[in-house]
Design a protein around this motif. Structure first.
Motif, PDB file in Angstrom:
ATOM      1  N   LEU A  40      -3.827   6.164  -0.979  1.00 11.83           N
ATOM      2  CA  LEU A  40      -2.679   6.181  -0.051  1.00 11.83           C
ATOM      3  C   LEU A  40      -2.757   7.421   0.844  1.00 11.83           C
ATOM      4  N   GLU A  41      -3.212   8.524   0.259  1.00 15.54           N
ATOM      5  CA  GLU A  41      -3.367   9.738   1.076  1.00 15.54           C
ATOM      6  C   GLU A  41      -4.467   9.546   2.115  1.00 15.54           C
ATOM      7  N   TYR A  42      -5.513   8.866   1.724  1.00 11.16           N
ATOM      8  CA  TYR A  42      -6.664   8.661   2.619  1.00 11.16           C
ATOM      9  C   TYR A  42      -6.301   7.768   3.808  1.00 11.16           C
ATOM     10  N   ALA A  43      -5.632   6.651   3.488  1.00  9.56           N
ATOM     11  CA  ALA A  43      -5.412   5.642   4.542  1.00  9.56           C
ATOM     12  C   ALA A  43      -4.023   5.710   5.168  1.00  9.56           C
ATOM     13  N   GLY A  44      -3.086   6.354   4.491  1.00  5.12           N
ATOM     14  CA  GLY A  44      -1.689   6.346   4.939  1.00  5.12           C
ATOM     15  C   GLY A  44      -0.928   5.298   4.130  1.00  5.12           C
ATOM     16  N   ILE A  45       0.274   5.657   3.699  1.00  2.00           N
ATOM     17  CA  ILE A  45       1.029   4.750   2.814  1.00  2.00           C
ATOM     18  C   ILE A  45       1.369   3.450   3.538  1.00  2.00           C
ATOM     19  N   ASP A  46       2.074   3.557   4.637  1.00  2.00           N
ATOM     20  CA  ASP A  46       2.495   2.336   5.335  1.00  2.00           C
ATOM     21  C   ASP A  46       1.290   1.524   5.808  1.00  2.00           C
ATOM     22  N   GLU A  47       0.251   2.228   6.220  1.00  2.00           N
ATOM     23  CA  GLU A  47      -0.936   1.550   6.737  1.00  2.00           C
ATOM     24  C   GLU A  47      -1.635   0.739   5.640  1.00  2.00           C
ATOM     25  N   LEU A  48      -1.896   1.392   4.511  1.00  2.00           N
ATOM     26  CA  LEU A  48      -2.645   0.685   3.455  1.00  2.00           C
ATOM     27  C   LEU A  48      -1.785  -0.395   2.794  1.00  2.00           C
ATOM     28  N   VAL A  49      -0.523  -0.060   2.554  1.00  2.00           N
ATOM     29  CA  VAL A  49       0.350  -1.061   1.928  1.00  2.00           C
ATOM     30  C   VAL A  49       0.541  -2.250   2.877  1.00  2.00           C
ATOM     31  N   GLY A  50       0.719  -1.946   4.147  1.00  2.00           N
ATOM     32  CA  GLY A  50       0.893  -3.016   5.141  1.00  2.00           C
ATOM     33  C   GLY A  50      -0.321  -3.939   5.179  1.00  2.00           C
ATOM     34  N   LEU A  51      -1.491  -3.338   5.147  1.00  2.00           N
ATOM     35  CA  LEU A  51      -2.741  -4.108   5.150  1.00  2.00           C
ATOM     36  C   LEU A  51      -2.820  -5.005   3.910  1.00  2.00           C
ATOM     37  N   ASN A  52      -2.545  -4.415   2.758  1.00  2.00           N
ATOM     38  CA  ASN A  52      -2.629  -5.195   1.523  1.00  2.00           C
ATOM     39  C   ASN A  52      -1.592  -6.315   1.483  1.00  2.00           C
ATOM     40  N   LYS A  53      -0.412  -6.020   1.999  1.00  2.00           N
ATOM     41  CA  LYS A  53       0.632  -7.063   2.020  1.00  2.00           C
ATOM     42  C   LYS A  53       0.213  -8.234   2.908  1.00  2.00           C
ATOM     43  N   ALA A  54      -0.396  -7.904   4.037  1.00  2.00           N
ATOM     44  CA  ALA A  54      -0.830  -8.968   4.948  1.00  2.00           C
ATOM     45  C   ALA A  54      -1.886  -9.838   4.273  1.00  2.00           C
ATOM     46  N   PHE A  55      -2.837  -9.203   3.596  1.00  2.00           N
ATOM     47  CA  PHE A  55      -3.862  -9.982   2.888  1.00  2.00           C
ATOM     48  C   PHE A  55      -3.230 -10.833   1.788  1.00  2.00           C
ATOM     49  N   ALA A  56      -2.284 -10.236   1.063  1.00  2.00           N
ATOM     50  CA  ALA A  56      -1.650 -10.963  -0.047  1.00  2.00           C
ATOM     51  C   ALA A  56      -0.897 -12.187   0.472  1.00  2.00           C
ATOM     52  N   ARG A  57      -0.221 -11.989   1.586  1.00  2.00           N
ATOM     53  CA  ARG A  57       0.569 -13.080   2.174  1.00  2.00           C
ATOM     54  C   ARG A  57      -0.331 -14.241   2.625  1.00  2.00           C
ATOM     55  N   GLU A  58      -1.458 -13.907   3.206  1.00  2.00           N
ATOM     56  CA  GLU A  58      -2.357 -14.936   3.743  1.00  2.00           C
ATOM     57  C   GLU A  58      -3.294 -15.539   2.697  1.00  2.00           C
ATOM     58  N   ALA A  59      -3.406 -14.904   1.566  1.00  2.00           N
ATOM     59  CA  ALA A  59      -4.399 -15.350   0.579  1.00  2.00           C
ATOM     60  C   ALA A  59      -4.067 -16.729   0.021  1.00  2.00           C
ATOM     61  N   LYS A  60      -5.121 -17.453  -0.364  1.00  2.00           N
ATOM     62  CA  LYS A  60      -4.917 -18.790  -0.942  1.00  2.00           C
ATOM     63  C   LYS A  60      -4.723 -18.708  -2.453  1.00  2.00           C
ATOM     64  N   ILE A  61      -4.703 -17.517  -2.963  1.00  2.00           N
ATOM     65  CA  ILE A  61      -4.546 -17.329  -4.425  1.00  2.00           C
ATOM     66  C   ILE A  61      -3.428 -16.296  -4.643  1.00  2.00           C
ATOM     67  N   PRO A  62      -2.854 -16.250  -5.861  1.00  2.00           N
ATOM     68  CA  PRO A  62      -1.794 -15.252  -6.110  1.00  2.00           C
ATOM     69  C   PRO A  62      -2.363 -13.833  -6.158  1.00  2.00           C
ATOM     70  N   VAL A  63      -1.717 -12.952  -5.414  1.00  2.00           N
ATOM     71  CA  VAL A  63      -2.161 -11.550  -5.371  1.00  2.00           C
ATOM     72  C   VAL A  63      -0.995 -10.647  -5.780  1.00  2.00           C
ATOM     73  N   ALA A  64      -1.187  -9.853  -6.801  1.00  2.00           N
ATOM     74  CA  ALA A  64      -0.169  -8.868  -7.189  1.00  2.00           C
ATOM     75  C   ALA A  64      -0.534  -7.526  -6.556  1.00  2.00           C
ATOM     76  N   LEU A  65       0.474  -6.864  -6.013  1.00  2.00           N
ATOM     77  CA  LEU A  65       0.235  -5.530  -5.432  1.00  2.00           C
ATOM     78  C   LEU A  65       0.788  -4.487  -6.398  1.00  2.00           C
ATOM     79  N   HIS A  66      -0.076  -3.591  -6.791  1.00  2.00           N
ATOM     80  CA  HIS A  66       0.269  -2.659  -7.877  1.00  2.00           C
ATOM     81  C   HIS A  66      -0.082  -1.229  -7.504  1.00  2.00           C
ATOM     82  N   GLN A  67       0.771  -0.287  -7.924  1.00  2.00           N
ATOM     83  CA  GLN A  67       0.429   1.135  -7.765  1.00  2.00           C
ATOM     84  C   GLN A  67      -0.190   1.647  -9.056  1.00  2.00           C
ATOM     85  N   ASP A  68      -1.358   2.225  -8.925  1.00  2.00           N
ATOM     86  CA  ASP A  68      -2.108   2.769 -10.059  1.00  2.00           C
ATOM     87  C   ASP A  68      -1.612   4.207 -10.328  1.00  2.00           C
TER      88      ASP A  68
END
Ligand code: G3H
Ligand code: ZN
Length: 293
Positions: free
Chosen positions: A41-69
């Motif tokens: 998140l520090e490398y890419a930016g919080i909103d930027e990386l989360v936004g990117l992952n959310k977009a992929f999750a939304r468009e994916a044909k399979i279930p995607v869980a978004l998790h903070q490690d």
């Protein structure tokens, strides 16, 4: 699901990693967890990386869980929950037991009111940064009785256990020495002992490099999620270097990166097959208690 198959939680820090992971899961018709570390998140930016992952999750044909490690910053956890993560890991395992318990309880209370699942860690999963003051691998292992008490008192949803696996590629001779005190890469008997006392899904961190046989044995004994970062990075890195060496004339970043993304994706597919996750997408629901954002 418990005992039959597991879900890999793959780390991402950029577009290529997320793309490679999602492509792999789609090819394998598998549910998948996409997770971010604090460093990512520090490398890419919080909103930027989360936004990117959310977009992929939304468009994916399979279930995607978004998790903070691994995260012990409560404010960051709150932000990620507000941005739509379906689960978070509060990692206070570096703190004394009572403090780990206190912070974990506070996060659970906050997250559960918002339908978000919480993972916490008991024992210490070694990484190259953690070699100090450690004399033997056993010092850091999760104690089954303490795990039962911790799960009962915190009401966490999944438990990260320390059973011998390590983060990253051990390079420091001191960590190598500690690891050499372990009989096998992963202490499956300890997994079994924890399973006897803890009924929630167990999570194995540092799962890169764990022999396939041990991954499957761990699944049988209740490990439902395996965190994988290094193995995907290594696949990406190797393909990137090979490509650059072979095609010195290429300067388009897309052409430079595509073979590396492809290699990462293949490595992710291999993990999905290994964990019997392939074909499990149908009917799978990512944290049904979490409202969609
Ligand atoms: O939380 C992240 C993982 O535990 C990464 O483990 O370095 O073995 O891939 P790894
Ligand atoms: Zn980890």
């Amino acid at each position: 699901m418990l005992g039959k198959y597991a879900i890999p939680a793959f780390n991402t820090s950029d577009l290529e990693m997320t793309q490679g992971i999602i492509r792999a899961a789609e090819k394998q018709k598998a549910p998948v967890i996409v997770q971010t570390s604090v460093g990512a998140l520090e490398y890419a930016g919080i909103d930027e990386l989360v936004g990117l992952n959310k977009a992929f999750a939304r468009e994916a044909k399979i279930p995607v869980a978004l998790h903070q490690d691994h995260c012990h910053d409560f404010n960051l956890i709150k932000k990620l929950i507000s941005l739509g993560y379906s689960s978070v890991m509060v990692d206070a395992s570096h703190l004394p037991y009572k403090e780990n318990l206190k912070l974990t309880k506070a996060v659970v209370s906050y997250a559960h009111r918002r339908g978000v699942w919480v993972q916490a860690e008991l024992g210490r999963i070694l990484g190259n940064e953690d070699w100090q003051n450690v004399k033997s691998g056993d010092d850091l292992m999760t104690d089954p009785d303490q795990a039962a008490e911790f799960v009962r008192d915190t009401r966490i949803d999944t438990l990260a256990i320390a059973v011998g696996s390590v983060h990253g590629i051990p390079v420091d001779p001191r960590i190598k020495k500690v690891l050499s005190t372990l009989k096998e890469h992963v202490d499956i008997d300890r997994v079994k002992a924890i399973r006897k006392k803890v009924k929630i899904p167990l999570v194995m961190h540092g799962a890169s490099g764990v022999p396939d046989k041990q991954i499957r044995a761990a699944i049988k004994h209740g490990v439902a999620v395996f965190n994988i970062d290094t193995d995907l990075r290594v696949a990406f890195n190797k393909a990137l270097r090979d490509n650059l060496k072979k095609h010195v004339e290429v300067y388009d970043p897309r052409k430079i990166l595509a073979p590396a993304t492809e290699a990462l994706s293949k490595a992710a597919e291999a993990k999905l097959k290994l964990m019997y996750t392939s074909g499990k997408a149908k009917g799978f629901r990512v944290n049904p208690s979490r409202p969609r954002t």
